[in-house]
Structure formats: C-alpha cells, structure tokens
Motif scaffolding. Structure first.
Motif, mmCIF file in Angstrom:
data_model
loop_
_atom_site.group_PDB
_atom_site.id
_atom_site.type_symbol
_atom_site.label_atom_id
_atom_site.label_comp_id
_atom_site.label_asym_id
_atom_site.label_seq_id
_atom_site.Cartn_x
_atom_site.Cartn_y
_atom_site.Cartn_z
ATOM 1 N N ARG A 81 0.814 -1.224 0.000
ATOM 2 C CA ARG A 81 0.000 0.000 0.000
ATOM 3 C C ARG A 81 0.840 1.263 0.000
ATOM 4 O O ARG A 81 0.326 2.353 -0.253
ATOM 5 N N PHE A 82 2.118 1.147 0.284
ATOM 6 C CA PHE A 82 2.994 2.309 0.274
ATOM 7 C C PHE A 82 3.622 2.548 -1.104
ATOM 8 O O PHE A 82 4.350 3.521 -1.294
ATOM 9 N N LEU A 83 3.357 1.657 -2.057
ATOM 10 C CA LEU A 83 3.883 1.818 -3.396
ATOM 11 C C LEU A 83 2.783 2.264 -4.359
ATOM 12 O O LEU A 83 1.599 2.119 -4.071
ATOM 13 N N THR A 84 3.190 2.790 -5.499
ATOM 14 C CA THR A 84 2.272 3.152 -6.557
ATOM 15 C C THR A 84 2.752 2.479 -7.841
ATOM 16 O O THR A 84 3.905 2.060 -7.941
ATOM 17 N N PRO A 85 1.877 2.381 -8.846
ATOM 18 C CA PRO A 85 2.326 1.744 -10.092
ATOM 19 C C PRO A 85 3.362 2.566 -10.845
ATOM 20 O O PRO A 85 4.208 2.008 -11.547
ATOM 21 N N GLY A 86 3.305 3.884 -10.732
ATOM 22 C CA GLY A 86 4.131 4.728 -11.572
ATOM 23 C C GLY A 86 5.448 5.192 -10.987
ATOM 24 O O GLY A 86 6.277 5.763 -11.697
ATOM 25 N N LYS A 87 5.683 4.976 -9.709
ATOM 26 C CA LYS A 87 6.899 5.479 -9.074
ATOM 27 C C LYS A 87 7.733 4.326 -8.534
ATOM 28 O O LYS A 87 7.252 3.495 -7.777
ATOM 29 N N GLU A 88 9.003 4.312 -8.928
ATOM 30 C CA GLU A 88 9.885 3.245 -8.475
ATOM 31 C C GLU A 88 10.318 3.455 -7.028
ATOM 32 O O GLU A 88 10.519 4.575 -6.592
ATOM 33 N N HIS A 89 10.473 2.355 -6.315
ATOM 34 C CA HIS A 89 11.027 2.348 -4.968
ATOM 35 C C HIS A 89 12.166 1.328 -4.939
ATOM 36 O O HIS A 89 12.360 0.565 -5.878
ATOM 37 N N ALA A 90 12.868 1.312 -3.857
ATOM 38 C CA ALA A 90 13.930 0.312 -3.712
ATOM 39 C C ALA A 90 13.304 -1.076 -3.592
ATOM 40 O O ALA A 90 12.228 -1.240 -3.027
ATOM 41 N N PHE A 91 13.976 -2.077 -4.132
ATOM 42 C CA PHE A 91 13.514 -3.452 -3.963
ATOM 43 C C PHE A 91 13.650 -3.858 -2.498
ATOM 44 O O PHE A 91 14.634 -3.524 -1.835
ATOM 45 N N GLY A 92 12.646 -4.582 -1.996
ATOM 46 C CA GLY A 92 12.705 -5.092 -0.639
ATOM 47 C C GLY A 92 13.385 -6.452 -0.603
ATOM 48 O O GLY A 92 14.060 -6.861 -1.549
#
Length: 452
Positions: A33-44
């Motif tokens: 829920r803290f991610l979005t489809p369009g913005k990259e985050h670091a891999f967990g």
C-alpha cells in the motif's frame, strides 16, 4: 548458503537460494500500500525469503519495486531464468493478493506443477466483469499486457485457491475455479488477505510444505481449522462486531476483550476495545486501550485521534490537542484532523488557535461546509461577529438550502446587534423549512427588539 541475485531490472529483481533440492518454490510479493504503479522504490527483501530453504526447497524470490501486478516484459526474462534452473524439478508458485494473482497467472509460463494462491484476484479492472473498485488506481496506471488468466491461458494450471467468505474475494474465486484447474478452499475467517488467519490457525509454512511435497489433505486441513479457530481472535472479533451492530455494546465489549486475550499484539483489537469503551463513556479505560494500540502501531494516526476523544471525554482538552498534534504529524494533509484539533481548542475556549486550525482545514478541503460553520464559532468566541457572519456566508454558498445555516448566521447578526439583517436570516430559514423549531422563536425575539 546465501541468496544470489540472478536478475535486476527496472521493474523486477530475482533472488535465488539454490540448495540442490528436487522441489523449488517461486514466490511473488503482495501489493504494497505504500507503493504506486508509476513510481519506483527500492527493492525489498521479497516474500517468504529464507522460510522454505530449511524445509528442503530451493527459493526463487521475485521482487517488485512498484505495484504493477508483475505486468512487465521483464517477467518473461525472469521466467526464462527460473525455468533454466528448475528443469526436472517440482515447481510451486506462491503468493497472496497481488502475489496470488501472479502465482496463478504465471504458473504456465514457469512450468509450475501447482500454485498456492491466498486471496488471489481474477481481474482488477474496475469496469470489468466483477467491477471490483479496490485497485482502480493500479488499473488506471498499469497496462495488463500479461493477464494470462483473462485470456484463458491458465485453464490447465493446477493448485489451490484459499479465500475468506467474509471478503469481496468470493466472486474472484468463482471465476478462478472456471478459468483454472484449481481446488478452491473457502475459509470462514480472514478477510483480505486471508494469509493471517491461515497462519494463526494452521501455519502457512506447514500448508505450503504439505502442498509442495504432495502431502496436503483437505479433510485434515478442515479438522485442524475447526480445532484451532476458537483459539484465535477471529470468531470473537466478528461476534463483537455483530453485537455492536445490534446495539448490545456490553456484550460486544466482552467479545472483543476475549479477542484481545487471544491476540494481544494486534493493534486493531485494542482500538476496537477503546471505541466500545468510549461508547460506554469509560474514558480512562478507553485511553488505556488506545495507548496499547499506539504502542503496537505508533505510526497509525487513527489511534492518536481516538485517544484524543478519550482525553476530551475527561475534559483534558490540552492532552486531546496534544494527541491530535501526533496524528497531524503523521497525516498533515488530512483536513478532518485539523478540524478535530480545532474542536478541542474550542472546548478549551482557545478561540484564536481554533480559528487557525479551522482555516487550515478549509485550505485542505474548501468544499466542506462544516469547517466554515465551526470557524464561525471560533470567531464568535472572540466576539468577532462580522467575521463569523462571513464564515457562515461561505457555508451558505456551498449549501444555500440548509435552514440551520441561516439560523446560525442570524444568531451571529443578532449578537452583533444587526437586528434587521438577523430578522431576514431567520425569515429565510423559515422559508426554506417552515417546520423549523428555533427560527420562529428567534424571529419573534428579534422583532420584539426592533419594536422597542
């Protein structure tokens, strides 16, 4: 042995722990829920990392950095790597929610023998056959070019679908039963996702291992659930909610306390207990319940808001304001939080400070008429009746046919000794709502003042 990263792309990453076993498990992460489809985050670290290797399985951990439902060309590359490493092995795919969808969807591409899918989705299109609105943001920002279930490419895929009957996942499970060769198992508890209930009542590692090593017995599974479910919090939490709906708050409180005793480290149970205690006006005990919830989930702004109600119940408005400070620090853009802080400031007769908070609530949500109404009370508390009238004018501009707004405007005009304007406001209220109770009495009073 350590996990090795065999692939790292723009959307996906693949970590592998190959112990040379005859069985491999491929895991997919659930929606974050803290991610979005369009913005990259670091891999967990991935889902299930390190859980299955000690049980005799090779682990293939597929990680994502955004909520794209694994709908990326990189999935083809990752699948190719996995197939090259698992040739001749028994392969299980595993995931929950978004991960459950992927575990089924990509099972044929991975040459998987079986999938284990917890609360999986058939389709997330809000205008699709199911019209499920839960993931419409993801749908609007993701191209589902690899939705293999939807095009009928998974009909020979075998495995298990687990879902809770008290969730919106039932229709998804029905369609998955038609579009795959799954064994669908309905659960009495768990919601979405059902993984927490399964882990509490059966243990997920045990369940996955039994399926992976072909020793799963559905009849035994049901027997274990029947024995262990009363030892969990789920039946008591549900019963409490039912009793509360029926107005049996005391009985509902007893049930939620049983739930807390079964799962004392679950914040939402303490919060539900606190809300029931608030309804009984047992404010000190309610505060203790919300403190317990905060101790478990300090970053959940809701718990701080509800704690503020408990402190306000004992007229400790300074502490209630402090509680709202904590909530606002966690969710500064929630207009209702600023409005609630302002209400406690009004109760403490700190009108100037309350006005500032109501103004901030209006800035964040200018279409909420009640913010203007309550701002008018703050101005009236400072004897700034002209500004109180202006605030009511703003509320009336949003809802011109609310009789009570005209009554309140008339009250501030009366307090400002503008009798003729006050009379007009009361007449307008009566015109809108002839059965109004307060307006005729106030109009009689104003007219008597005008005659003097």
């Amino acid at each position: 042995m350590m996990h090795q990263t065999l692939f790292s792309g723009n959307d996906l990453e693949l970590d592998v722990l190959d112990g040379g076993h005859d069985v491999s498990i491929v895991t997919f992460e659930a929606r974050d829920r803290f991610l979005t489809p369009g913005k990259e985050h670091a891999f967990g670290q991935g889902y299930g990392r390190g859980l299955f290797a000690p049980m005799g399985m090779n682990e293939f951990i597929i990680k994502k950095n955004k909520n794209i439902w694994y709908q990326t060309r990189e999935m083809v590359t990752v699948a190719g790597i996995i197939k090259s490493k698992t040739h001749g092995q028994r392969v299980i795919t595993y995931g929950g929610s978004m991960g459950g969808f992927a575990a089924i969807n990509f099972a044929p591409m991975l040459n998987a023998d079986e999938f284990v899918a917890l609360s999986p989705l058939f389709d997330v299109a809000p205008d699709g056959v199911l019209r499920d609105q839960r993931w419409k943001v993801d749908w609007s920002e993701t191209s589902f070019d690899y939705n293999l279930i939807r095009v009928g490419a998974c009909r020979s895929a075998k495995g298990y679908v687990f879902f809770a009957n008290n969730s919106p996942d039932g229709p998804h499970a029905e369609l998955l039963a038609k579009e795959t060769s799954a064994t669908v198992i309905e659960l009495d508890y768990g919601g979405h996702p059902c993984s927490f209930f399964l882990n509490d009542a059966y243990k997920l590692k045990t369940l996955v291992a039994e399926i992976a090593f072909e020793s799963f017995d559905a009849r035994k599974f049901r027997q274990v659930l029947e024995e262990r479910t009363p030892l969990t919090h789920y039946p008591y939490e549900r019963r409490s909610a039912q009793l509360e709906k029926e107005g049996a708050d005391a009985a509902a409180l007893e049930q939620i306390e049983l739930a807390v005793s079964r799962k004392p480290n679950l914040a939402r149970l303490h919060a539900k207990r606190g809300n029931l205690l608030l309804k009984k006006r047992e404010f000190v005990d309610a505060a203790a319940a919300f403190h317990a919830a905060i101790g478990l989930e300090p970053n959940n702004s809701y718990h701080h808001v509800r704690l503020s109600y408990a402190h306000a119940g004992t007229e400790n408005y300074a502490q209630a304001v402090h509680d709202m400070d904590a909530a606002i620090a966690l969710a500064a853009t929630k207009a209702e939080y600023h409005a609630r802080r302002a209400e406690w400031l009004l109760c403490a007769e700190l009108y100037r400070e309350a006005a500032v908070d109501f103004q901030e609530a209006i800035r964040l949500d200018p279409k909420r008429s009640n913010h203007y109404v309550r701002l008018s009370y703050a101005y009236a508390g400072m004897k700034r009746f002209g500004e109180a009238v202006e605030a009511m004018d703003n509320a009336i501009s949003l809802f011109p046919e609310k009789a009570e707004y005209h009554v309140r405007r008339g009250e501030w005009l009366l307090a400002d000794q503008k009798l003729e304007a006050a009379a007009l406001a009361m007449r307008r209220a009566i015109q809108i709502l002839p059965t109004a109770v307060v307006a005729p009495r106030r109009l009689d009073f104003i007219e008597s003042q005008l005659r003097q």
